[in-house]
Write an enzyme that holds these catalytic residues in place. Structure first.
Site, short mmCIF file in Angstrom:
data_model
loop_
_atom_site.label_atom_id
_atom_site.label_comp_id
_atom_site.label_asym_id
_atom_site.label_seq_id
_atom_site.Cartn_x
_atom_site.Cartn_y
_atom_site.Cartn_z
CG ASP A 48 -1.96 -1.06 1.21
OD1 ASP A 48 -2.13 -1.72 0.15
OD2 ASP A 48 -2.63 -1.26 2.24
CG ASP B 215 -12.90 -2.36 -0.43
OD1 ASP B 215 -12.39 -3.48 -0.59
OD2 ASP B 215 -12.60 -1.35 -1.10
#
Length: 246
Positions: A8, A129
């Site tokens: 990330d 998500d």
């Protein structure tokens, strides 16, 4: 089941968040390219990369670094974060990225998903998500009123082949994946399901493979040392040879 170690990116640095909260961002590696190389050396073939700046800005911010990782490691990359238009999709896929992830766009601009799948087929994945049982969007900063399974079925109907499910409440916590929701998705749609969020150990990898999932994304567990990537890759290979997974 394939394993996808995760990187990330915020401001060009490898970070991890807890439950999607940008205020918890902590650097976990010195160099993104070297980190990706280490994953390759451990046996990974795929890499999951998220442009966290891009997710908030609604446009790519760390794309140049992603392309460096691609060119210097030889890994297959799936990338997400800030991919909200066809031009961005084209730029990634026509420059060597293997798969792009549409998240917020799947909720706010479903027509983009339809167009992208028509043009690029299996190279389009949709990220689902969830927070408190509902789909989140815009870098996990907003929660919708959409149920994950309903969104998955919508995506299946328009031809999406890959779904990445993340339980935000478990992401970065090492508390184990949401096996119940993953099982619902695996049984509820024909798409290939990739699990994300909460994975902490070889047992978690075994549990996920036992659901016959396509893949699993491992982030904090690798950086924290609770999961050895090489051991996990070996386990997946063994289970596949024994017929325990697809």
């Amino acid at each position: 089941m394939i394993l996808l170690p995760a990187i990330d990116l915020i401001d060009g640095e490898c970070v991890r968040l807890i439950q999607g909260d940008y205020n918890t961002a902590r650097r976990v590696a010195e160099d993104a390219v070297e980190t990706a190389r280490s994953f390759r050396e451990a046996g990974a073939q795929w890499l999951h990369v998220v442009d966290l700046n891009g997710a908030k800005a609604a446009k790519p911010v760390n794309a140049k670094l992603m392309m460096r990782i691609l060119k210097e490691t030889g890994l297959w990359l799936e990338v997400g974060g800030g991919i909200r238009d066809m031009e961005t999709i084209r730029a990634y896929l026509e420059n060597g990225i293997s798969r792009v992830i549409l998240g917020t766009a799947a909720v706010s601009h479903p027509e983009l998903v339809v167009s992208a799948v028509k043009r690029y087929g299996e190279r389009i994945a949709v990220g689902i998500d969830a927070r408190d049982g509902m789909v989140a969007q815009n870098g996990w900063t907003e929660t919708s009123s959409i149920d994950p399974l309903n969104l998955a079925r919508r995506m299946e109907r328009v031809g999406v082949k890959y779904l990445i499910f993340t339980d935000i409440s478990r992401d970065g916590t090492l508390s184990g994946p949401n096996l119940s929701m993953l099982k619902q998705l695996q049984n509820g749609v024909s798409c290939r399901i990739i699990a994300s969020g909460g994975i902490s150990s070889l047992k978690d990898i075994s549990d996920l493979a036992g659901l016959n999932l396509y893949g699993a994304i491992c982030g904090k567990s690798i950086y924290a040392g609770t999961l050895d990537l090489k051991d996990a890759v070996t386990l997946c290979g063994q289970m596949e040879r024994e017929g325990s997974t697809v």
